[in-house]
Design an enzyme around this catalytic site. Sequence first.
Site, mmCIF file in Angstrom:
data_model
loop_
_atom_site.group_PDB
_atom_site.id
_atom_site.type_symbol
_atom_site.label_atom_id
_atom_site.label_comp_id
_atom_site.label_asym_id
_atom_site.label_seq_id
_atom_site.Cartn_x
_atom_site.Cartn_y
_atom_site.Cartn_z
ATOM 1 N N LYS A 80 0.828 -1.206 0.000
ATOM 2 C CA LYS A 80 0.000 0.000 0.000
ATOM 3 C C LYS A 80 0.857 1.250 0.000
ATOM 4 O O LYS A 80 0.643 2.171 -0.791
ATOM 5 C CB LYS A 80 -0.932 -0.013 1.222
ATOM 6 C CG LYS A 80 -1.964 1.127 1.228
ATOM 7 C CD LYS A 80 -1.512 2.363 1.983
ATOM 8 C CE LYS A 80 -1.434 2.140 3.477
ATOM 9 N NZ LYS A 80 -1.122 3.411 4.218
ATOM 10 N N ASP A 108 -6.113 1.182 1.103
ATOM 11 C CA ASP A 108 -6.049 1.307 2.547
ATOM 12 C C ASP A 108 -7.404 0.930 3.132
ATOM 13 O O ASP A 108 -8.260 0.397 2.427
ATOM 14 C CB ASP A 108 -5.636 2.724 2.953
ATOM 15 C CG ASP A 108 -6.716 3.756 2.644
ATOM 16 O OD1 ASP A 108 -7.713 3.429 1.969
ATOM 17 O OD2 ASP A 108 -6.566 4.914 3.094
#
Length: 215
Positions: free
Chosen positions: A121, A139
């Site tokens: 991420k 996220d």
Amino acid sequence: MTTEERYRGIIGWFSENMPVAETELHYGSAYELLVATILSAQCTDKRVNMTTPALFERFPTPQVMAEASAEEIFPYIKSISYPNNKAKNLAAMARKLVDDFGGVVPDSVEELQKLPGVGRKTANVVGSVVFHREVMAVDTHVFRVSRRLGLTRNAKTPLQAEQQLTAHIPSSLLPKAHHWLILHGRYVCTARRPQCDTCGVRKWCRNPVVPAEKG
């Protein structure tokens, strides 16, 4: 409604109503965004932005941070979630960045993930924001919103959600779509009380909350 229709409607609405969508993290360089993104894990951007000015004043470059210990970094980030682990990661990240990359943040998502404290991420965030890589960072906001809207189905992990999103969103829009979904999750499709009555994409949502009748 087909999946294609849902994606087309939601992308169309965001394109028209949120033509500019950017990270809310404050940064002045790839190094600063990398540090800020590492700090933002399970922490609000607002808190990170309150913390980084003093941190970057003390550690303005990777070279300066690489010379510091986790114990020296800790006082500057103690108000951030998980400060002990993040201080260790920042110290190790800076050392590897200097030793292996000459202090220059790599523009490859794969290379970014070789740095301590940098997962998929974080690498995708830095890659898309700074280097304009056509990747989708997932996220908690993106994961929740894409599931609620029906953009993903039965995605059990962020990677599965990322794969479904990238399969349907035009690659050139992926960096912006990441921020569309984050901002929508932060201010409209919130975790506890989604604002479905004012949501612009409600007509395409698979799971809108029906407001209780008054009276």
